[in-house]
Each structure stands twice: as C-alpha cells, then as structure tokens.
Motif scaffolding. Structure first.
Motif, PDB file in Angstrom:
ATOM      1  N   HIS A 192      35.953  49.355  35.642  1.00 34.06           N
ATOM      2  CA  HIS A 192      36.589  48.034  35.501  1.00 34.06           C
ATOM      3  C   HIS A 192      37.527  47.756  36.675  1.00 34.06           C
ATOM      4  O   HIS A 192      37.472  46.688  37.282  1.00 34.06           O
ATOM      5  CB  HIS A 192      37.362  47.962  34.182  1.00 34.06           C
ATOM      6  N   PHE A 193      38.372  48.715  37.007  1.00 33.41           N
ATOM      7  CA  PHE A 193      39.338  48.500  38.087  1.00 33.41           C
ATOM      8  C   PHE A 193      38.670  48.486  39.456  1.00 33.41           C
ATOM      9  O   PHE A 193      39.130  47.787  40.358  1.00 33.41           O
ATOM     10  CB  PHE A 193      40.474  49.511  38.007  1.00 33.41           C
ATOM     11  N   ALA A 194      37.581  49.208  39.634  1.00 36.56           N
ATOM     12  CA  ALA A 194      36.839  49.164  40.903  1.00 36.56           C
ATOM     13  C   ALA A 194      36.217  47.785  41.098  1.00 36.56           C
ATOM     14  O   ALA A 194      36.280  47.206  42.188  1.00 36.56           O
ATOM     15  CB  ALA A 194      35.759  50.241  40.926  1.00 36.56           C
ATOM     16  N   ILE A 195      35.633  47.239  40.046  1.00 30.34           N
ATOM     17  CA  ILE A 195      35.032  45.898  40.114  1.00 30.34           C
ATOM     18  C   ILE A 195      36.116  44.862  40.378  1.00 30.34           C
ATOM     19  O   ILE A 195      35.948  43.967  41.205  1.00 30.34           O
ATOM     20  CB  ILE A 195      34.261  45.576  38.819  1.00 30.34           C
ATOM     21  N   GLU A 196      37.256  44.992  39.690  1.00 31.15           N
ATOM     22  CA  GLU A 196      38.357  44.051  39.880  1.00 31.15           C
ATOM     23  C   GLU A 196      38.863  44.092  41.321  1.00 31.15           C
ATOM     24  O   GLU A 196      39.145  43.066  41.915  1.00 31.15           O
ATOM     25  CB  GLU A 196      39.490  44.385  38.901  1.00 31.15           C
ATOM     26  N   GLN A 197      38.946  45.281  41.882  1.00 23.66           N
ATOM     27  CA  GLN A 197      39.411  45.420  43.265  1.00 23.66           C
ATOM     28  C   GLN A 197      38.452  44.744  44.245  1.00 23.66           C
ATOM     29  O   GLN A 197      38.877  44.041  45.161  1.00 23.66           O
ATOM     30  CB  GLN A 197      39.574  46.895  43.604  1.00 23.66           C
ATOM     31  N   VAL A 198      37.165  44.901  44.040  1.00 21.52           N
ATOM     32  CA  VAL A 198      36.171  44.246  44.899  1.00 21.52           C
ATOM     33  C   VAL A 198      36.271  42.734  44.754  1.00 21.52           C
ATOM     34  O   VAL A 198      36.250  42.007  45.753  1.00 21.52           O
ATOM     35  CB  VAL A 198      34.740  44.742  44.548  1.00 21.52           C
ATOM     36  N   GLN A 199      36.393  42.243  43.529  1.00 21.43           N
ATOM     37  CA  GLN A 199      36.500  40.801  43.305  1.00 21.43           C
ATOM     38  C   GLN A 199      37.747  40.242  43.973  1.00 21.43           C
ATOM     39  O   GLN A 199      37.707  39.144  44.550  1.00 21.43           O
ATOM     40  CB  GLN A 199      36.520  40.491  41.812  1.00 21.43           C
ATOM     41  N   LYS A 231      39.165  41.376  46.689  1.00 22.84           N
ATOM     42  CA  LYS A 231      38.918  41.343  48.134  1.00 22.84           C
ATOM     43  C   LYS A 231      38.040  40.163  48.503  1.00 22.84           C
ATOM     44  O   LYS A 231      38.251  39.491  49.506  1.00 22.84           O
ATOM     45  CB  LYS A 231      38.284  42.649  48.590  1.00 22.84           C
ATOM     46  N   VAL A 232      37.022  39.904  47.686  1.00 24.93           N
ATOM     47  CA  VAL A 232      36.101  38.802  47.958  1.00 24.93           C
ATOM     48  C   VAL A 232      36.802  37.450  47.824  1.00 24.93           C
ATOM     49  O   VAL A 232      36.615  36.559  48.638  1.00 24.93           O
ATOM     50  CB  VAL A 232      34.868  38.871  47.008  1.00 24.93           C
ATOM     51  N   ASN A 233      37.639  37.333  46.794  1.00 26.64           N
ATOM     52  CA  ASN A 233      38.323  36.070  46.537  1.00 26.64           C
ATOM     53  C   ASN A 233      39.565  35.896  47.391  1.00 26.64           C
ATOM     54  O   ASN A 233      40.170  34.826  47.398  1.00 26.64           O
ATOM     55  CB  ASN A 233      38.672  35.955  45.044  1.00 26.64           C
ATOM     56  N   GLY A 234      39.960  36.960  48.085  1.00 30.57           N
ATOM     57  CA  GLY A 234      41.061  36.934  49.044  1.00 30.57           C
ATOM     58  C   GLY A 234      42.308  36.423  48.528  1.00 30.57           C
ATOM     59  O   GLY A 234      43.210  35.948  48.933  1.00 30.57           O
TER      60      GLY A 234
END
Length: 70
Positions: free
Chosen positions: A58-65, A67-70
């Motif tokens: 969950h936290f890995a996905i949140e971290q990627v999101q 970064k993408v959403n800046g």
C-alpha cells in the motif's frame, strides 16, 4: 513494551503503524473509513492488525502515485 524488529513481523498492530510507516492511528482509521487504506483483519477476538506485506505494498503504491502526481 518491547517489540521485535517490525521489519520481521508478519502482522502490524495499530499502535505499531506510526513507528513503521510514520502515519498516526487516527489517520489510518480516517483513511479506512474513506476506503483509502487497507482494512484491518481480526487476529483474535480483541486484536486487529494488518499483514506487513499488505501495508508495504500500500505504501509503495502511494509513494509512486505521489511522485507521478508531483
């Protein structure tokens, strides 16, 4: 209360969330209510927690999101 290294635990209890992930219990419950956090599972009649692997994902996905959403 002394705990094992949280990285070695299979289940993470609510009071351990902040130490491992830096998010408060109240925020966890608020996000659960909004459907934005994995639901806890019942470990015993009076004990709940999350699989560490579920929270790590969950936290890995949140971290990627983030970064993408800046």
């Amino acid at each position: 209360m002394k705990h094992k290294d949280l990285s070695q635990r299979e289940f993470i209890r609510p009071f351990e969330i902040q130490a491992r992930y830096g998010i408060s219990r109240s925020t966890v419950y608020r996000l659960m209510k909004l459907g934005k956090f994995p639901p806890s599972i019942s470990l015993t009649e009076r004990c709940t927690g999350w699989r560490r692997s579920t929270l790590d994902k969950h936290f890995a996905i949140e971290q990627v999101q983030n970064k993408v959403n800046g």
